[in-house]
Design an enzyme around this catalytic site. Structure first.
Site, PDB file in Angstrom:
ATOM      1  N   GLY A  82       0.839  -1.189   0.000  1.00  0.00           N
ATOM      2  CA  GLY A  82       0.000   0.000   0.000  1.00  0.00           C
ATOM      3  C   GLY A  82       0.876   1.242   0.000  1.00  0.00           C
ATOM      4  O   GLY A  82       2.092   1.165  -0.144  1.00  0.00           O
ATOM      5  N   ASP A  84       0.753   5.673   1.609  1.00  0.00           N
ATOM      6  CA  ASP A  84       0.000   6.706   2.329  1.00  0.00           C
ATOM      7  C   ASP A  84      -0.413   7.833   1.400  1.00  0.00           C
ATOM      8  O   ASP A  84      -1.465   8.437   1.577  1.00  0.00           O
ATOM      9  CB  ASP A  84       0.845   7.256   3.476  1.00  0.00           C
ATOM     10  CG  ASP A  84       1.192   6.161   4.453  1.00  0.00           C
ATOM     11  OD1 ASP A  84       0.270   5.470   4.909  1.00  0.00           O
ATOM     12  OD2 ASP A  84       2.393   5.957   4.719  1.00  0.00           O
ATOM     13  N   GLY A  95       5.188   4.641   4.952  1.00  0.00           N
ATOM     14  CA  GLY A  95       5.884   4.677   6.227  1.00  0.00           C
ATOM     15  C   GLY A  95       5.050   4.895   7.457  1.00  0.00           C
ATOM     16  O   GLY A  95       5.598   5.012   8.550  1.00  0.00           O
ATOM     17  N   GLU A 103      10.877  -2.490   3.118  1.00  0.00           N
ATOM     18  CA  GLU A 103       9.934  -2.214   2.025  1.00  0.00           C
ATOM     19  C   GLU A 103      10.683  -1.699   0.789  1.00  0.00           C
ATOM     20  O   GLU A 103      10.422  -2.136  -0.329  1.00  0.00           O
ATOM     21  CB  GLU A 103       8.899  -1.178   2.469  1.00  0.00           C
ATOM     22  CG  GLU A 103       7.944  -1.718   3.509  1.00  0.00           C
ATOM     23  CD  GLU A 103       6.849  -0.734   3.893  1.00  0.00           C
ATOM     24  OE1 GLU A 103       6.824   0.391   3.376  1.00  0.00           O
ATOM     25  OE2 GLU A 103       6.006  -1.113   4.730  1.00  0.00           O
TER      26      GLU A 103
END
Ligand code: 5RP
Length: 222
Positions: A82, A84, A95, A103
């Site tokens: 995903g 943000d 994060g 990641e």
């Protein structure tokens, strides 16, 4: 099905047996894991997986996916996670879960990096809704904060409960404020500070972004 589940289900439908796939961290990544498990159970989908965090490792292991250690990898076929924030040029902010070094290692070393979002993640510029998470060696926090303040970057140590937030491999997180700076410039500034392990700006050419919206899934194009 909500937008996160829809886009996760769509991504899982594209997976073929034999692939080595990186699993991201967060609620959308968990929806992707759920959809993979469904295909493993119903269609005997047979893949190998690597987790981007301890929390994802536990979730995927309990769900019954076949996991390999990040230490054993030379490359991945695909990394799915995903985000943000996603800007129109497909630069990303990640994060909130903060396991950035794992990641980014997985995203960078994958042939393709698929980012699964719902419309709430689309922004005009990176940093619009969230600070930039910066993963820092624990002993370096004060010195990093000092270096950042010389660059006029305010950095707040992330807390969790009564303690500090700690990433999957023991780093602390500084949440940093930027005023509409270009992501390339933030990337360069943060990469130049000793003690910074990784940060939440992802600028990778193999990025493809899929958004679950209006009962369907659309790929975002630059
Ligand atoms: C973790 C991340 C997550 O992918 C990001 O926070 C999105 O989370 P969610 O899928 O729960 O909305 O970057 O470090």
């Amino acid at each position: 099905m909500n937008d996160k589940q829809r886009v996760a289900h769509y991504a899982a439908q594209q997976i073929d047996s034999g692939m080595l796939i990186g699993l991201g961290t967060g609620s959308t990544a968990n929806c992707f894991i759920d959809a993979l498990v469904e295909r493993q159970q119903n269609e005997a989908l047979d893949c190998q997986y690597v987790a981007s965090s301890i929390v994802t490792l536990q979730y995927a292991r309990q769900a019954g996916l076949k996991l390999v250690g990040i230490e054993t990898l030379a490359y991945l076929d695909l990394y799915v996670d995903g985000a943000d924030e996603v800007a129109p040029d497909l630069s990303l902010l990640k994060g909130r879960g903060s396991d950035l070094v794992r990641e980014k290692l997985l995203a960078q070393n994958s042939r393709e990096f698929w980012v699964l979002i719902d419309p709430s993640k689309k922004v005009n510029h990176i940093g619009e809704k969230f600070p930039v998470a910066v993963e820092v060696m624990p002993f370096a926090v004060s010195l990093v904060q000092n270096s950042l303040s010389h660059l006029n970057i305010a950095a707040v140590l992330r807390k969790q409960g009564d303690g500090l937030h700690v990433t999957s491999h023991g780093c602390l997180v500084l949440d940093c404020q930027f005023n509409n700076d270009a992501p390339v410039s933030i990337d360069l500034q943060l990469n130049a500070v000793p003690g910074v392990v990784e940060h939440g700006i992802f600028l990778l050419p193999q990025t493809r972004v899929f958004c679950g919206e209006d009962q369907t899934v659309r790929e975002m194009l630059r």
